[in-house]
Design a protein around this motif. Structure first.
Motif, PDB file in Angstrom:
ATOM      1  N   UNK A  78       8.062   4.934  10.718  1.00 14.05           N
ATOM      2  CA  UNK A  78       8.795   4.076   9.774  1.00 14.05           C
ATOM      3  C   UNK A  78       7.851   3.447   8.765  1.00 14.05           C
ATOM      4  N   UNK A  79       6.617   3.140   9.174  1.00 14.33           N
ATOM      5  CA  UNK A  79       5.623   2.644   8.220  1.00 14.33           C
ATOM      6  C   UNK A  79       5.288   3.709   7.186  1.00 14.33           C
ATOM      7  N   UNK A  80       5.239   4.958   7.611  1.00 16.77           N
ATOM      8  CA  UNK A  80       5.008   6.054   6.670  1.00 16.77           C
ATOM      9  C   UNK A  80       6.160   6.162   5.680  1.00 16.77           C
ATOM     10  N   UNK A  81       7.392   6.023   6.149  1.00 16.37           N
ATOM     11  CA  UNK A  81       8.551   6.097   5.258  1.00 16.37           C
ATOM     12  C   UNK A  81       8.549   4.951   4.244  1.00 16.37           C
ATOM     13  N   UNK A 112       3.334 -17.292   6.584  1.00 18.10           N
ATOM     14  CA  UNK A 112       4.199 -16.321   5.914  1.00 18.10           C
ATOM     15  C   UNK A 112       3.443 -15.512   4.864  1.00 18.10           C
ATOM     16  N   UNK A 113       2.694 -16.188   3.990  1.00 13.14           N
ATOM     17  CA  UNK A 113       1.997 -15.489   2.904  1.00 13.14           C
ATOM     18  C   UNK A 113       0.868 -14.626   3.451  1.00 13.14           C
ATOM     19  N   UNK A 114       0.013 -15.219   4.284  1.00 10.92           N
ATOM     20  CA  UNK A 114      -1.119 -14.460   4.816  1.00 10.92           C
ATOM     21  C   UNK A 114      -0.647 -13.319   5.713  1.00 10.92           C
ATOM     22  N   UNK A 115       0.386 -13.578   6.525  1.00 14.12           N
ATOM     23  CA  UNK A 115       0.916 -12.519   7.383  1.00 14.12           C
ATOM     24  C   UNK A 115       1.535 -11.389   6.585  1.00 14.12           C
ATOM     25  N   UNK A 131       1.334  -5.825   4.912  1.00 14.41           N
ATOM     26  CA  UNK A 131       1.441  -4.844   3.832  1.00 14.41           C
ATOM     27  C   UNK A 131       0.206  -3.946   3.830  1.00 14.41           C
ATOM     28  N   UNK A 132      -0.947  -4.566   4.027  1.00 18.30           N
ATOM     29  CA  UNK A 132      -2.199  -3.814   4.075  1.00 18.30           C
ATOM     30  C   UNK A 132      -2.203  -2.855   5.263  1.00 18.30           C
ATOM     31  N   UNK A 151      -2.390   1.263   5.809  1.00 19.14           N
ATOM     32  CA  UNK A 151      -3.392   1.803   6.714  1.00 19.14           C
ATOM     33  C   UNK A 151      -2.759   2.799   7.695  1.00 19.14           C
ATOM     34  N   UNK A 152      -1.629   2.411   8.283  1.00 15.29           N
ATOM     35  CA  UNK A 152      -0.923   3.272   9.234  1.00 15.29           C
ATOM     36  C   UNK A 152      -0.392   4.519   8.535  1.00 15.29           C
ATOM     37  N   UNK A 153       0.177   4.333   7.343  1.00 16.70           N
ATOM     38  CA  UNK A 153       0.753   5.464   6.618  1.00 16.70           C
ATOM     39  C   UNK A 153      -0.303   6.493   6.248  1.00 16.70           C
TER      40      UNK A 153
END
Length: 205
Positions: free
Chosen positions: A71-74, A143-146, A151-152, A156-158
């Motif tokens: 799902x991260x790839x998608x 919230x912001x840092x997380x 997102x990063x 990385x996973x994708x």
């Protein structure tokens, strides 16, 4: 001490297994597991499990298998699709206002999305552990840092899954389990993430 007595002081460091706490070590761990999950997609065991589990067990199996990484790839691929679609709209002189008048969902600014639903389990965990006020405070301050961190890590996973799909092999990445306060230079970060993050970002620009 003030009374002239001697008081011993001992500093100790505790080393534990599975402590990927630095930024590069956490990224390496995600990439290692995501790359290896590609091999499980084609496995017979994974197919049999998905076919024979019920809907509720499959929801649990989602995070316990390759589906989370897929799902991260998608998500990563849809970012490219989103950018390409709006480039085509711009070249065709179609504005957001026109899309909104046509009743298209693409004319809506997506401030809130279904991705925020994934915050609820963590919120309820903090609620049970710390109480309402501290749970809200911890969620608000992280919230912001997380969001930036995940997102990063999504990218990385994708990229690790893309590499696994193209090569058909999984690559072992030694995280080393370094100290949590170990410093990484900007040069190290640039070398480590050029292929997976910086180069695709320049392509989008």
């Amino acid at each position: 001490t003030m009374r002239g007595e001697r008081s011993p002081h001992v500093d100790s460091l505790e080393y534990e297994k599975g402590r990927e706490t630095t930024f590069n070590a956490a990224s390496g761990f995600f990439a290692k597991v995501a790359g290896g999950s590609v091999s499980l997609i084609r496995s017979r065991d994974n197919r049999l499990l998905c076919e024979n589990l019920g809907i509720f067990h499959n929801l649990s199996f989602y995070f316990a298998s390759i589906c989370f990484y897929f799902s991260n790839l998608l998500v990563d691929l849809t970012v490219y699709l989103y950018v390409v679609v709006f480039i085509c709209f711009t070249l065709a002189s179609i504005s957001l206002g026109y899309l909104k008048e046509m009743g298209s969902m693409l004319g809506t600014e997506w401030v809130l999305s279904m991705g925020l639903v994934s915050m609820f389990p963590q919120f309820f965990e903090l609620l049970m552990e710390y109480g309402a006020f501290r749970a809200v405070w911890k969620m608000a301050t992280s919230l912001v840092s997380g969001t930036v961190f995940f997102i990063f890590q999504n990218k990385n996973i994708a990229e690790a899954m893309k590499a696994g799909i193209l090569s058909g092999t999984a690559k072992y990445i030694s995280t080393g389990r370094p100290m949590a306060n170990q410093h990484q230079t900007w040069k190290d970060i640039y070398i480590f993430y050029w292929k997976s993050h910086f180069h695709p970002a320049f392509d989008l620009l």
